[in-house]
Design a protein around this motif. Structure first.
Motif, short mmCIF file in Angstrom:
data_model
loop_
_atom_site.label_atom_id
_atom_site.label_comp_id
_atom_site.label_asym_id
_atom_site.label_seq_id
_atom_site.Cartn_x
_atom_site.Cartn_y
_atom_site.Cartn_z
N ARG A 1 0.84 -1.10 0.06
CA ARG A 1 -0.14 -0.08 -0.04
C ARG A 1 0.87 1.21 0.01
O ARG A 1 2.13 1.14 0.58
N ILE A 2 0.42 2.22 -0.50
CA ILE A 2 1.12 3.61 -0.68
C ILE A 2 0.89 4.15 0.36
O ILE A 2 0.04 4.73 0.99
N VAL A 3 2.16 4.59 0.96
CA VAL A 3 2.37 5.54 2.31
C VAL A 3 2.82 6.87 2.28
O VAL A 3 2.93 7.41 3.03
N GLY A 4 3.48 7.05 0.91
CA GLY A 4 4.11 8.09 0.58
C GLY A 4 4.49 8.36 -0.75
O GLY A 4 4.59 7.17 -1.43
N ILE A 5 5.20 9.31 -1.11
CA ILE A 5 5.71 9.49 -2.44
C ILE A 5 7.24 10.34 -2.23
O ILE A 5 7.33 10.61 -1.22
N ARG A 6 7.84 10.23 -3.26
CA ARG A 6 9.13 10.92 -3.50
C ARG A 6 9.57 11.34 -4.94
O ARG A 6 9.17 10.48 -5.73
N SER A 7 10.28 12.17 -5.09
CA SER A 7 10.83 12.56 -6.61
C SER A 7 11.76 11.47 -7.03
O SER A 7 12.40 10.79 -6.25
N ALA A 8 11.75 11.36 -8.36
CA ALA A 8 12.68 10.72 -8.96
C ALA A 8 14.21 11.21 -9.38
O ALA A 8 15.04 10.50 -9.83
N SER A 9 14.33 12.44 -9.08
CA SER A 9 15.39 13.39 -9.38
C SER A 9 16.47 12.98 -8.44
O SER A 9 16.24 13.14 -7.27
N THR A 10 17.71 13.20 -9.16
CA THR A 10 18.91 12.77 -8.50
C THR A 10 19.72 14.31 -8.41
O THR A 10 20.59 14.17 -7.85
N GLN A 11 18.94 15.33 -8.70
CA GLN A 11 19.66 16.66 -8.61
C GLN A 11 19.70 17.02 -6.98
O GLN A 11 19.03 16.49 -6.20
N ARG A 12 20.99 17.73 -6.65
CA ARG A 12 20.93 18.27 -5.21
C ARG A 12 20.22 19.37 -5.16
O ARG A 12 20.10 20.29 -5.82
N PRO A 13 19.45 19.23 -4.02
CA PRO A 13 18.62 20.50 -3.62
C PRO A 13 19.35 21.53 -3.13
O PRO A 13 20.70 21.59 -2.59
N VAL A 14 18.77 22.67 -3.53
CA VAL A 14 19.42 24.16 -2.93
C VAL A 14 19.17 24.36 -1.53
O VAL A 14 20.28 24.37 -0.62
N LYS A 15 17.83 24.01 -1.22
CA LYS A 15 17.41 24.13 0.19
C LYS A 15 17.74 22.92 1.18
O LYS A 15 17.76 21.88 0.74
N GLN A 16 18.84 23.22 2.13
CA GLN A 16 19.30 22.17 3.16
C GLN A 16 18.95 22.23 4.33
O GLN A 16 19.14 21.42 5.11
N ASP A 17 18.33 23.23 4.88
CA ASP A 17 17.80 23.53 6.13
C ASP A 17 16.66 24.52 6.55
O ASP A 17 16.16 25.01 5.35
N HIS A 18 16.21 24.93 7.58
CA HIS A 18 15.23 25.61 7.75
C HIS A 18 13.73 24.83 7.22
O HIS A 18 12.99 26.01 6.72
N PHE A 19 13.59 23.74 7.38
CA PHE A 19 12.29 23.18 7.08
C PHE A 19 11.14 23.38 8.00
O PHE A 19 11.52 23.54 9.39
N ASP A 20 9.83 23.21 7.78
CA ASP A 20 8.83 23.34 8.86
C ASP A 20 9.07 21.86 9.61
O ASP A 20 9.93 21.06 9.24
N ASP A 21 8.28 21.85 10.87
CA ASP A 21 8.57 20.91 11.76
C ASP A 21 8.34 19.32 11.05
O ASP A 21 8.78 18.28 11.10
N ASP A 22 7.16 19.57 10.19
CA ASP A 22 6.70 18.20 9.46
C ASP A 22 7.68 17.75 8.57
O ASP A 22 7.63 16.51 8.03
N LEU B 1 13.80 16.42 5.94
CA LEU B 1 14.19 16.50 4.60
C LEU B 1 15.58 17.28 4.66
O LEU B 1 16.22 17.39 3.65
N ALA B 2 16.00 17.91 5.87
CA ALA B 2 17.33 18.62 6.04
C ALA B 2 18.54 17.75 5.66
O ALA B 2 18.57 16.51 6.03
N LYS B 3 19.13 18.43 4.96
CA LYS B 3 20.85 17.91 4.48
C LYS B 3 20.82 16.81 3.71
O LYS B 3 21.34 15.85 3.66
N LYS B 4 19.78 16.46 2.82
CA LYS B 4 19.43 15.51 1.97
C LYS B 4 20.17 15.84 0.82
O LYS B 4 20.41 17.03 0.29
N THR B 5 20.85 14.90 0.11
CA THR B 5 21.78 15.26 -0.99
C THR B 5 21.16 15.09 -2.38
O THR B 5 21.63 15.32 -3.43
#
Length: 167
Positions: A114-135, A139-143
């Motif tokens: 059963r589907i419990v979530g989703i994620r992107s298929a992109s392997t690009q590096r995110p610009v945003k690394q910190d200061h996410f909402d609590d929920d 996602l912080a510090k992901k490559t």
């Protein structure tokens, strides 16, 4: 008269040199502006990815709470029209494209089929690394964007890992 034509040639050479320098500076400026624009576009796509991730998270929450069974959907289409109810019940307005890849190529996070979530298929590096909402603190510090997982509940895997560690 000869000195006048000599001076005129020197002035034209000087103006030509200034024109070349101006063109060079404009090229450097445009290169810098293009880099800034590309970064701004990536940040916009990240904001859109976060918005869509939240939409899917809310849809999964609505689906699991809809009939009290706490059951997750088998397909994303079940979020568009819940087959458990005779009247149309929608938990998600539409299936969004992944803003980073531009395609509807979401990687589905499943548990027991059963589907419990989703994620992107992109392997690009995110610009945003910190200061996410609590929920979204996980996602912080992901490559890669592919490491940004949107599940319901938001700490689904964190809770499971802590419970397994206590055993």
């Amino acid at each position: 008269m000869a000195s006048r034509s000599n001076s005129s040639r020197r002035q034209r050479g000087f103006a030509y040199l200034w024109t070349l320098m101006l063109v060079a500076f404009m090229g450097v400026g445009l290169t810098i502006a293009a880099g800034l624009y590309a970064t701004a576009v990536r940040r916009d796509k990240e904001r859109e990815l976060l918005f869509i991730g939240h939409e899917f998270r809310q849809a999964l929450e609505s689906y699991t709470k809809a009939n009290g069974a706490g059951q997750y959907p088998l397909t994303l289409d079940e979020l568009l029209k819940d087959p458990r109810f005779p009247a149309a019940r929608r938990h998600l307005r539409r299936l969004y494209n992944d803003p980073v890849t531009g395609k509807p190529d979401w990687v589905l996070v499943r548990q027991q089929g059963r589907i419990v979530g989703i994620r992107s298929a992109s392997t690009q590096r995110p610009v945003k690394q910190d200061h996410f909402d609590d929920d979204d603190a996980g996602l912080a510090k992901k490559t890669r964007y592919a490491d940004w997982v949107f599940t319901y509940p938001y700490d689904l895997f964190t809770v499971q890992l802590t419970a397994e560690a206590k055993r």
